[in-house]
Design an enzyme around this catalytic site. Structure first.
Site, short mmCIF file in Angstrom:
data_model
loop_
_atom_site.label_atom_id
_atom_site.label_comp_id
_atom_site.label_asym_id
_atom_site.label_seq_id
_atom_site.Cartn_x
_atom_site.Cartn_y
_atom_site.Cartn_z
CB SER A 114 20.75 -26.55 63.54
OG SER A 114 20.90 -26.67 64.94
CE1 TYR B 93 16.13 -23.93 64.26
CE2 TYR B 93 17.52 -25.60 65.27
CZ TYR B 93 17.38 -24.38 64.63
OH TYR B 93 18.49 -23.61 64.37
#
Ligand code: NAP
Length: 252
Positions: free
Chosen positions: A142, A155
């Site tokens: 990400s 995350y």
């Protein structure tokens, strides 16, 4: 791109010309689905592993956090399509919570899917790649790993670990003909992004973000698929341990 054909099957002494088999996790939706479509177009035999059922001919329902389910799906795929020589890890979940409101179970859920799931799938398919002396692994991390992201500590921690895992495995398995790279996407139009927008978790709408994105558009799942296809191609055989940001210039 390089040939998606491999002249070997796993059968001892067997030699036949078959398309290489690729497994895409999270291939029922968004980025994973686009990767699966792209690899199919490029001539690979593609199987999908996802929590959600798909209409894919080779779609397998499994939870990547559950090693038994992963092993069962991988064995079934190997049985039908032969050795798995390409793996793209796109299964993932997001989570938004202030760090001090985050329970340990919130933390572990996100780490389990985004990091431990990658551990399980790579361990499950590596033996095929080692036996073939050729393999390609691409992990979808990400762009939040470049910048950090408030309310997404679990995350970002998991995705940053995926980048680290990518670099370590590249060194460990380069000598065996296996490359391991990562694509950290930023702001790609998928159900995950739209669900975050609907829950007002993006800090504005997708349109607001487009105005702040240097190339002035939202990413498409196909943009990420193109980067994966490059890493998987023969032309990329000298590229391993790399993190290729695909984010419209939002992170440089
Ligand atoms: P998506 O549309 O939600 O697709 C993710 C897929 O993964 C879904 O089909 C989901 O199934 C599946 N999945 C979730 N947990 C799973 C599990 N435990 N086992 C197997 N499959 C599971 O999301 P996306 O936007 O395409 O995201 C793909 C990857 O890109 C993710 O790793 C995400 O973190 C990453 N990413 C996306 C963006 C973006 O802007 N979209 C940005 C950065 C990183 P269910 O729907 O049944 O849960």
């Amino acid at each position: 791109m390089g040939s998606p054909l491999v002249g070997r099957s796993l059968r001892k002494g067997g030699s036949r010309l078959v398309a290489k088999t690729a497994v895409v996790t999270g291939g029922a939706s968004g980025i994973g689905r686009a990767v699966a479509e792209r690899l199919r177009k490029d001539g690979f035999q593609v199987a999908v592993i996802d929590l959600s059922p798909t209409d894919d001919q080779f779609g397998y329902v499994a939870d990547v956090t559950d090693r038994e389910q992963v092993d069962t799906a991988v064995s079934a795929i190997r049985e039908v399509l032969g050795p798995i020589l390409v793996l793209v890890n796109a299964a993932g979940v997001e989570g938004f919570k202030k760090f001090m409101d985050m329970s340990f179970s919130d933390w572990t859920k996100v780490i389990n899917v985004n990091l431990n799931g990658v551990f399980h799938t790579i361990q499950a398919v590596l033996p095929d790649m080692l036996e073939a002396g050729w393999g390609r692994i691409v992990n979808i991390s990400s762009s939040s790993t470049h910048s950090g992201q408030p309310f997404m500590a679990h995350y970002v921690a998991a995705k940053s670990a995926v980048n680290g895992l990518t670099k370590s495995l590249a060194l460990e398995y380069g000598p065996s003909g296996i490359t391991v790279n990562a694509v950290p996407p930023g702001f790609v139009d998928t159900p995950m992004l739209r669900s975050a927008e609907q829950r007002h978790l993006l800090g504005g709408t997708v349109e607001d973000h487009i105005a702040r994105t240097p190339v002035r558009r939202v990413g498409r799942p196909e943009d990420i698929a193109a980067a994966c296809a490059f890493f998987i191609s023969e032309e990329a055989s000298y590229i391993t341990g790399q993190i290729l940001g695909v984010n419209g210039g939002r992170n440089t």
